[in-house]
Design a protein around this motif. Sequence first.
Motif, PDB file in Angstrom:
ATOM      1  N   MET A   1      13.483 -40.623  73.000  1.00 32.16           N
ATOM      2  CA  MET A   1      13.606 -41.126  71.642  1.00 32.16           C
ATOM      3  C   MET A   1      12.650 -42.306  71.491  1.00 32.16           C
ATOM      4  O   MET A   1      12.678 -43.248  72.286  1.00 32.16           O
ATOM      5  CB  MET A   1      15.045 -41.538  71.346  1.00 32.16           C
ATOM      6  CG  MET A   1      15.301 -41.886  69.894  1.00 32.16           C
ATOM      7  SD  MET A   1      17.070 -42.171  69.567  1.00 32.16           S
ATOM      8  CE  MET A   1      17.717 -40.491  69.764  1.00 32.16           C
ATOM      9  N   PHE A   2      11.819 -42.242  70.466  1.00 34.86           N
ATOM     10  CA  PHE A   2      10.727 -43.196  70.327  1.00 34.86           C
ATOM     11  C   PHE A   2      10.832 -44.027  69.056  1.00 34.86           C
ATOM     12  O   PHE A   2      11.159 -43.508  67.984  1.00 34.86           O
ATOM     13  CB  PHE A   2       9.383 -42.453  70.265  1.00 34.86           C
ATOM     14  CG  PHE A   2       9.001 -41.753  71.531  1.00 34.86           C
ATOM     15  CD1 PHE A   2       8.046 -42.281  72.376  1.00 34.86           C
ATOM     16  CD2 PHE A   2       9.592 -40.547  71.874  1.00 34.86           C
ATOM     17  CE1 PHE A   2       7.690 -41.630  73.543  1.00 34.86           C
ATOM     18  CE2 PHE A   2       9.251 -39.880  73.044  1.00 34.86           C
ATOM     19  CZ  PHE A   2       8.299 -40.425  73.874  1.00 34.86           C
ATOM     20  N   ASP A   3      10.511 -45.299  69.191  1.00 31.31           N
ATOM     21  CA  ASP A   3      10.150 -46.098  68.034  1.00 31.31           C
ATOM     22  C   ASP A   3       8.827 -45.540  67.507  1.00 31.31           C
ATOM     23  O   ASP A   3       8.039 -44.969  68.276  1.00 31.31           O
ATOM     24  CB  ASP A   3       9.992 -47.558  68.467  1.00 31.31           C
ATOM     25  CG  ASP A   3       9.305 -48.401  67.413  1.00 31.31           C
ATOM     26  OD1 ASP A   3       9.861 -48.539  66.305  1.00 31.31           O
ATOM     27  OD2 ASP A   3       8.200 -48.901  67.695  1.00 31.31           O
ATOM     28  N   PHE A   4       8.583 -45.684  66.208  1.00 36.76           N
ATOM     29  CA  PHE A   4       7.353 -45.118  65.638  1.00 36.76           C
ATOM     30  C   PHE A   4       6.294 -46.181  65.370  1.00 36.76           C
ATOM     31  O   PHE A   4       5.206 -46.138  65.926  1.00 36.76           O
ATOM     32  CB  PHE A   4       7.686 -44.361  64.353  1.00 36.76           C
ATOM     33  CG  PHE A   4       6.523 -43.606  63.771  1.00 36.76           C
ATOM     34  CD1 PHE A   4       5.923 -42.582  64.485  1.00 36.76           C
ATOM     35  CD2 PHE A   4       6.029 -43.915  62.510  1.00 36.76           C
ATOM     36  CE1 PHE A   4       4.844 -41.877  63.969  1.00 36.76           C
ATOM     37  CE2 PHE A   4       4.964 -43.209  61.974  1.00 36.76           C
ATOM     38  CZ  PHE A   4       4.363 -42.191  62.698  1.00 36.76           C
ATOM     39  N   TYR A   5       6.615 -47.162  64.535  1.00 35.70           N
ATOM     40  CA  TYR A   5       5.637 -48.174  64.141  1.00 35.70           C
ATOM     41  C   TYR A   5       5.354 -49.143  65.288  1.00 35.70           C
ATOM     42  O   TYR A   5       6.232 -49.870  65.737  1.00 35.70           O
ATOM     43  CB  TYR A   5       6.141 -48.971  62.938  1.00 35.70           C
ATOM     44  CG  TYR A   5       6.379 -48.146  61.694  1.00 35.70           C
ATOM     45  CD1 TYR A   5       5.455 -47.194  61.253  1.00 35.70           C
ATOM     46  CD2 TYR A   5       7.529 -48.316  60.940  1.00 35.70           C
ATOM     47  CE1 TYR A   5       5.672 -46.448  60.109  1.00 35.70           C
ATOM     48  CE2 TYR A   5       7.760 -47.583  59.781  1.00 35.70           C
ATOM     49  CZ  TYR A   5       6.821 -46.644  59.374  1.00 35.70           C
ATOM     50  OH  TYR A   5       7.051 -45.912  58.233  1.00 35.70           O
ATOM     51  N   GLY A   6       4.129 -49.114  65.783  1.00 34.77           N
ATOM     52  CA  GLY A   6       3.748 -50.006  66.868  1.00 34.77           C
ATOM     53  C   GLY A   6       3.882 -49.395  68.243  1.00 34.77           C
ATOM     54  O   GLY A   6       3.376 -49.952  69.221  1.00 34.77           O
ATOM     55  N   THR A   7       4.563 -48.246  68.323  1.00 34.49           N
ATOM     56  CA  THR A   7       4.720 -47.550  69.602  1.00 34.49           C
ATOM     57  C   THR A   7       3.920 -46.253  69.594  1.00 34.49           C
ATOM     58  O   THR A   7       3.103 -46.003  70.481  1.00 34.49           O
ATOM     59  CB  THR A   7       6.202 -47.261  69.887  1.00 34.49           C
ATOM     60  OG1 THR A   7       6.907 -48.505  69.966  1.00 34.49           O
ATOM     61  CG2 THR A   7       6.383 -46.505  71.195  1.00 34.49           C
ATOM     62  N   VAL A   8       4.165 -45.425  68.590  1.00 36.49           N
ATOM     63  CA  VAL A   8       3.400 -44.189  68.425  1.00 36.49           C
ATOM     64  C   VAL A   8       2.117 -44.459  67.641  1.00 36.49           C
ATOM     65  O   VAL A   8       1.042 -43.965  67.985  1.00 36.49           O
ATOM     66  CB  VAL A   8       4.255 -43.113  67.710  1.00 36.49           C
ATOM     67  CG1 VAL A   8       3.417 -41.879  67.377  1.00 36.49           C
ATOM     68  CG2 VAL A   8       5.440 -42.724  68.597  1.00 36.49           C
ATOM     69  N   VAL A   9       2.232 -45.237  66.572  1.00 37.01           N
ATOM     70  CA  VAL A   9       1.067 -45.548  65.737  1.00 37.01           C
ATOM     71  C   VAL A   9       0.692 -47.015  65.859  1.00 37.01           C
ATOM     72  O   VAL A   9       1.547 -47.884  66.063  1.00 37.01           O
ATOM     73  CB  VAL A   9       1.322 -45.187  64.254  1.00 37.01           C
ATOM     74  CG1 VAL A   9       1.371 -43.679  64.078  1.00 37.01           C
ATOM     75  CG2 VAL A   9       2.604 -45.828  63.735  1.00 37.01           C
ATOM     76  N   ASP A  10      -0.594 -47.269  65.733  1.00 36.47           N
ATOM     77  CA  ASP A  10      -1.159 -48.614  65.883  1.00 36.47           C
ATOM     78  C   ASP A  10      -1.046 -49.359  64.557  1.00 36.47           C
ATOM     79  O   ASP A  10      -1.949 -49.317  63.722  1.00 36.47           O
ATOM     80  CB  ASP A  10      -2.616 -48.502  66.318  1.00 36.47           C
ATOM     81  CG  ASP A  10      -3.281 -49.856  66.506  1.00 36.47           C
ATOM     82  OD1 ASP A  10      -2.591 -50.886  66.407  1.00 36.47           O
ATOM     83  OD2 ASP A  10      -4.513 -49.868  66.742  1.00 36.47           O
ATOM     84  N   MET A  11       0.070 -50.041  64.364  1.00 39.86           N
ATOM     85  CA  MET A  11       0.326 -50.715  63.096  1.00 39.86           C
ATOM     86  C   MET A  11      -0.628 -51.894  62.881  1.00 39.86           C
ATOM     87  O   MET A  11      -1.214 -52.038  61.801  1.00 39.86           O
ATOM     88  CB  MET A  11       1.779 -51.184  63.047  1.00 39.86           C
ATOM     89  CG  MET A  11       2.274 -51.504  61.660  1.00 39.86           C
ATOM     90  SD  MET A  11       4.066 -51.737  61.657  1.00 39.86           S
ATOM     91  CE  MET A  11       4.386 -51.604  59.903  1.00 39.86           C
ATOM     92  N   GLN A  12      -0.787 -52.740  63.881  1.00 36.89           N
ATOM     93  CA  GLN A  12      -1.636 -53.910  63.728  1.00 36.89           C
ATOM     94  C   GLN A  12      -3.081 -53.521  63.431  1.00 36.89           C
ATOM     95  O   GLN A  12      -3.697 -54.020  62.488  1.00 36.89           O
ATOM     96  CB  GLN A  12      -1.572 -54.784  64.984  1.00 36.89           C
ATOM     97  CG  GLN A  12      -2.381 -56.078  64.903  1.00 36.89           C
ATOM     98  CD  GLN A  12      -1.747 -57.141  64.029  1.00 36.89           C
ATOM     99  OE1 GLN A  12      -0.555 -57.107  63.775  1.00 36.89           O
ATOM    100  NE2 GLN A  12      -2.546 -58.090  63.556  1.00 36.89           N
ATOM    101  N   GLY A  13      -3.621 -52.620  64.231  1.00 32.00           N
ATOM    102  CA  GLY A  13      -5.013 -52.219  64.053  1.00 32.00           C
ATOM    103  C   GLY A  13      -5.253 -51.491  62.746  1.00 32.00           C
ATOM    104  O   GLY A  13      -6.232 -51.761  62.030  1.00 32.00           O
ATOM    105  N   SER A  14      -4.361 -50.565  62.408  1.00 35.72           N
ATOM    106  CA  SER A  14      -4.537 -49.766  61.196  1.00 35.72           C
ATOM    107  C   SER A  14      -4.414 -50.624  59.941  1.00 35.72           C
ATOM    108  O   SER A  14      -5.206 -50.496  58.996  1.00 35.72           O
ATOM    109  CB  SER A  14      -3.504 -48.637  61.144  1.00 35.72           C
ATOM    110  OG  SER A  14      -3.681 -47.742  62.225  1.00 35.72           O
TER     111      SER A  14
END
Length: 229
Positions: A1-14
């Motif tokens: 089970m995964f967190d999405f924002y910042g774990t799967v996707v690059d929130m800071q960079g994007s």
Amino acid sequence: MFDFYGTVVDMQGSLTRAVAPYLERKGYTKNPPGRLVTWWRRTHFENSMIDALLHRDHTPYRQIGFEAVDYTLERAGIEHTDDEVRELVDEITRLDPFPDVVQALTEMKEHGLKLYILSNGDPDMLAAGVPYSGTADLWDRVMSVAEADSFKPHRTTYHTAAALVGLGCHDILFVANHAFDCIGAKAAGLRSAFVDRRKRPFGNGRYSADVTVSDMAELAALLKTTVEI
């Protein structure tokens, strides 16, 4: 089970890449785009934690995002409209995955693991953002904390997610780039994996992560050899 924002996707960079042209149009040069994104994300985090602690009516992620961006722009002295704030918040539905993510998740899936998302994002934001990340076909279920009426790390969110997928908490490995999320999952009875992309101390010995990895590729390699952590 995964967190999405910042774990799967690059929130800071994007978000930094998205904010840069907006600040250029505004003629804002006092701080780099990444710093404003950090203000935005910290404010969002603080407000969502307050909402979880109050544990009253759940405030939508998008609404908290609006308040955080509005505050950040005001703090920076940037004149802005509500429509501009909404457009910036909507960038959260268009975040790129970290380079290692798609291949690592594919390998985990091929290993026979069930893969789930448990995110603080609203259902409609995840419905747009997960396909944008290129991972939509890899998930067995995508869950928003709206189903539990509370943001992570409130224990209700993890217990609700476990019930929704029909598993006991001890049967779930929760994966996050954020120590607070790993701590919340561990305190709720799940096991946890800390993706230490930023090379920072975990900072909590009471609810320490069961495993720490540098990225998703390392986690996938570990899970190829054993499902037991």
